[in-house]
Design a protein around this motif. Structure first.
Motif, PDB file in Angstrom:
ATOM      1  N   HIS A 111      14.857  15.836  50.689  1.00  0.00           N
ATOM      2  CA  HIS A 111      15.709  14.959  49.879  1.00  0.00           C
ATOM      3  C   HIS A 111      16.107  15.561  48.527  1.00  0.00           C
ATOM      4  CE1 HIS A 111      11.714  13.649  48.317  1.00  0.00           C
ATOM      5  NE2 HIS A 111      12.375  13.427  47.207  1.00  0.00           N
ATOM      6  N   PRO A 112      15.247  16.374  47.842  1.00  0.00           N
ATOM      7  CA  PRO A 112      15.754  16.961  46.587  1.00  0.00           C
ATOM      8  C   PRO A 112      16.876  17.974  46.823  1.00  0.00           C
ATOM      9  CG  PRO A 112      13.342  17.004  46.667  1.00  0.00           C
ATOM     10  CD  PRO A 112      13.823  16.699  48.044  1.00  0.00           C
ATOM     11  N   VAL A 113      16.781  18.723  47.924  1.00  0.00           N
ATOM     12  CA  VAL A 113      17.799  19.729  48.222  1.00  0.00           C
ATOM     13  C   VAL A 113      19.124  19.046  48.568  1.00  0.00           C
ATOM     14  CG1 VAL A 113      18.376  21.716  49.656  1.00  0.00           C
ATOM     15  CG2 VAL A 113      15.980  21.241  49.101  1.00  0.00           C
ATOM     16  N   VAL A 114      19.055  18.030  49.430  1.00  0.00           N
ATOM     17  CA  VAL A 114      20.267  17.300  49.805  1.00  0.00           C
ATOM     18  C   VAL A 114      20.869  16.606  48.583  1.00  0.00           C
ATOM     19  CG1 VAL A 114      21.176  15.426  51.218  1.00  0.00           C
ATOM     20  CG2 VAL A 114      19.465  16.987  52.173  1.00  0.00           C
ATOM     21  N   GLY A 115      20.023  16.009  47.755  1.00  0.00           N
ATOM     22  CA  GLY A 115      20.518  15.333  46.559  1.00  0.00           C
ATOM     23  C   GLY A 115      21.215  16.281  45.606  1.00  0.00           C
ATOM     24  N   ARG A 166      30.060  16.016  44.351  1.00  0.00           N
ATOM     25  CA  ARG A 166      30.762  14.928  43.673  1.00  0.00           C
ATOM     26  C   ARG A 166      31.728  15.457  42.612  1.00  0.00           C
ATOM     27  NH1 ARG A 166      25.880  11.674  44.257  1.00  0.00           N
ATOM     28  NH2 ARG A 166      26.380   9.813  45.468  1.00  0.00           N
ATOM     29  N   SER A 167      31.382  16.600  42.026  1.00  0.00           N
ATOM     30  CA  SER A 167      32.238  17.152  40.970  1.00  0.00           C
ATOM     31  C   SER A 167      33.434  17.905  41.521  1.00  0.00           C
ATOM     32  CB  SER A 167      31.415  18.086  40.071  1.00  0.00           C
ATOM     33  OG  SER A 167      30.956  19.213  40.795  1.00  0.00           O
ATOM     34  N   THR A 168      33.451  18.155  42.830  1.00  0.00           N
ATOM     35  CA  THR A 168      34.546  18.921  43.424  1.00  0.00           C
ATOM     36  C   THR A 168      35.419  18.103  44.364  1.00  0.00           C
ATOM     37  OG1 THR A 168      33.119  19.680  45.239  1.00  0.00           O
ATOM     38  CG2 THR A 168      33.213  21.066  43.274  1.00  0.00           C
ATOM     39  N   LEU A 169      34.902  16.989  44.889  1.00  0.00           N
ATOM     40  CA  LEU A 169      35.692  16.186  45.819  1.00  0.00           C
ATOM     41  C   LEU A 169      36.842  15.487  45.095  1.00  0.00           C
ATOM     42  CD1 LEU A 169      32.895  14.485  47.961  1.00  0.00           C
ATOM     43  CD2 LEU A 169      34.362  16.393  48.627  1.00  0.00           C
ATOM     44  N   PRO A 170      37.978  15.329  45.746  1.00  0.00           N
ATOM     45  CA  PRO A 170      39.083  14.580  45.136  1.00  0.00           C
ATOM     46  C   PRO A 170      38.724  13.106  45.048  1.00  0.00           C
ATOM     47  CG  PRO A 170      39.605  15.168  47.403  1.00  0.00           C
ATOM     48  CD  PRO A 170      38.337  15.875  47.075  1.00  0.00           C
ATOM     49  N   LEU A 211      31.575   9.813  48.633  1.00  0.00           N
ATOM     50  CA  LEU A 211      30.288  10.108  49.262  1.00  0.00           C
ATOM     51  C   LEU A 211      29.466   8.833  49.359  1.00  0.00           C
ATOM     52  CD1 LEU A 211      29.109  13.473  47.640  1.00  0.00           C
ATOM     53  CD2 LEU A 211      29.686  13.091  50.043  1.00  0.00           C
ATOM     54  N   LYS A 212      28.862   8.603  50.525  1.00  0.00           N
ATOM     55  CA  LYS A 212      27.999   7.448  50.746  1.00  0.00           C
ATOM     56  C   LYS A 212      26.630   7.943  51.210  1.00  0.00           C
ATOM     57  CE  LYS A 212      30.727   3.765  50.163  1.00  0.00           C
ATOM     58  NZ  LYS A 212      30.410   2.617  49.296  1.00  0.00           N
ATOM     59  N   PRO A 213      25.734   8.280  50.269  1.00  0.00           N
ATOM     60  CA  PRO A 213      24.429   8.796  50.673  1.00  0.00           C
ATOM     61  C   PRO A 213      23.428   7.678  50.954  1.00  0.00           C
ATOM     62  CG  PRO A 213      24.674   8.975  48.297  1.00  0.00           C
ATOM     63  CD  PRO A 213      25.956   8.371  48.821  1.00  0.00           C
ATOM     64  N   VAL A 214      22.644   7.859  52.002  1.00  0.00           N
ATOM     65  CA  VAL A 214      21.499   6.999  52.300  1.00  0.00           C
ATOM     66  C   VAL A 214      20.328   7.943  52.553  1.00  0.00           C
ATOM     67  CG1 VAL A 214      20.516   5.222  53.794  1.00  0.00           C
ATOM     68  CG2 VAL A 214      22.985   5.224  53.317  1.00  0.00           C
ATOM     69  N   ILE A 215      19.542   8.195  51.509  1.00  0.00           N
ATOM     70  CA  ILE A 215      18.516   9.229  51.544  1.00  0.00           C
ATOM     71  C   ILE A 215      17.130   8.584  51.508  1.00  0.00           C
ATOM     72  CG2 ILE A 215      17.651  11.323  50.457  1.00  0.00           C
ATOM     73  CD1 ILE A 215      20.526  11.531  51.509  1.00  0.00           C
ATOM     74  N   ASP A 216      16.337   8.847  52.533  1.00  0.00           N
ATOM     75  CA  ASP A 216      14.955   8.377  52.572  1.00  0.00           C
ATOM     76  C   ASP A 216      14.077   9.433  51.889  1.00  0.00           C
ATOM     77  OD1 ASP A 216      12.434   7.460  53.065  1.00  0.00           O
ATOM     78  OD2 ASP A 216      12.632   7.393  55.255  1.00  0.00           O
ATOM     79  N   CYS A 235      29.940  18.908  54.499  1.00  0.00           N
ATOM     80  CA  CYS A 235      30.672  17.932  53.695  1.00  0.00           C
ATOM     81  C   CYS A 235      32.064  18.441  53.330  1.00  0.00           C
ATOM     82  CB  CYS A 235      29.880  17.578  52.442  1.00  0.00           C
ATOM     83  SG  CYS A 235      28.430  16.547  52.754  1.00  0.00           S
ATOM     84  N   THR A 236      32.199  19.733  53.097  1.00  0.00           N
ATOM     85  CA  THR A 236      33.517  20.302  52.812  1.00  0.00           C
ATOM     86  C   THR A 236      34.425  20.185  54.032  1.00  0.00           C
ATOM     87  OG1 THR A 236      32.595  21.846  51.192  1.00  0.00           O
ATOM     88  CG2 THR A 236      34.753  22.370  52.090  1.00  0.00           C
TER      89      THR A 236
END
Length: 202
Positions: free
Chosen positions: A13-17, A24-28, A33-38, A59-60
């Motif tokens: 989860h830290p790597v994915v986060g 988030r800083s590059t997406l138009p 993004l809709k994250p659901v991280i356990d 994601c790209t």
């Protein structure tokens, strides 16, 4: 290029986060993004740099599949597969896995395209957009982690990629994250230029 990677027991989860924060800083603005991280998923034997690369690549690709915008759902959870669950895919085995799912609302793919998406240099993108290596690299990384990647897609309705990573043996202690050293500045100034009118002024 093939190389030995250094894998260690760690939670994903830290790597994915971290990868999602960068995205988030590059997406138009029209892509969300809709994250659901356990955060309680068990550790896996992983190379954090390569997992980071996997998240960015998938994601790209999802972003590029949604030229008119949409949502990218990123889910990280733990699953336990029974023999009946694993019977549907010869590469899956019963047991505990950490699953990373990335789903988009994009153009989708037909069955003929899905058969080739992990081949090097195969791409459905136009000239000058991508190299056709992204999914081949992702597939190679997942395989090197003794994992599995599956794809579900419908033309016009989007695609879902599910990545399975085996849970690390219980006798392998998770690696402690290295303390982050924040470099100190010397009074420099930072100029930020952005063509997106997010502040209400041009």
């Amino acid at each position: 290029r093939k190389s030995e990677t250094e894998r260690m027991a760690q939670r994903l989860h830290p790597v994915v986060g971290e990868a999602l924060r960068l995205l988030r800083s590059t997406l138009p603005p029209m892509v969300e993004l809709k994250p659901v991280i356990d955060e309680n998923t068990p550790p896996v034997l992983a190379d954090s740099t390569q997992i980071h690369q996997v998240v960015l690549n998938l994601c790209t690709n999802a972003w590029h599949a949604m030229p008119n915008g949409g949502e990218i759902a990123v889910t990280l959870d733990a699953v336990t597969l029974t023999p009946d669950d694993a019977a549907s895919n010869p590469d899956l085995r019963p047991g505990r896995w950490v699953r990373l799912t990335i789903a988009d609302q994009g153009n989708g793919m037909d069955a003929a395209t899905i058969e080739h998406i992990f081949e090097p240099f195969f791409t459905t993108k136009g000239t000058g957009i991508g190299t056709g290596l992204g999914l081949a690299v992702v597939h190679g990384i997942v395989q090197s982690h003794e994992g599995l990647i599956t794809v579900r897609s419908t033309v016009g309705e989007g695609s879902t990629f599910e990545l399975y990573f085996p849970v690390a043996p219980e006798d392998v202690a998770p690696a402690e994250p290295a303390p982050l050293e924040i470099p100190l500045g010397r009074g420099e100034h930072i100029l930020v230029v952005d063509d997106d009118n997010v502040c209400g002024f041009a």
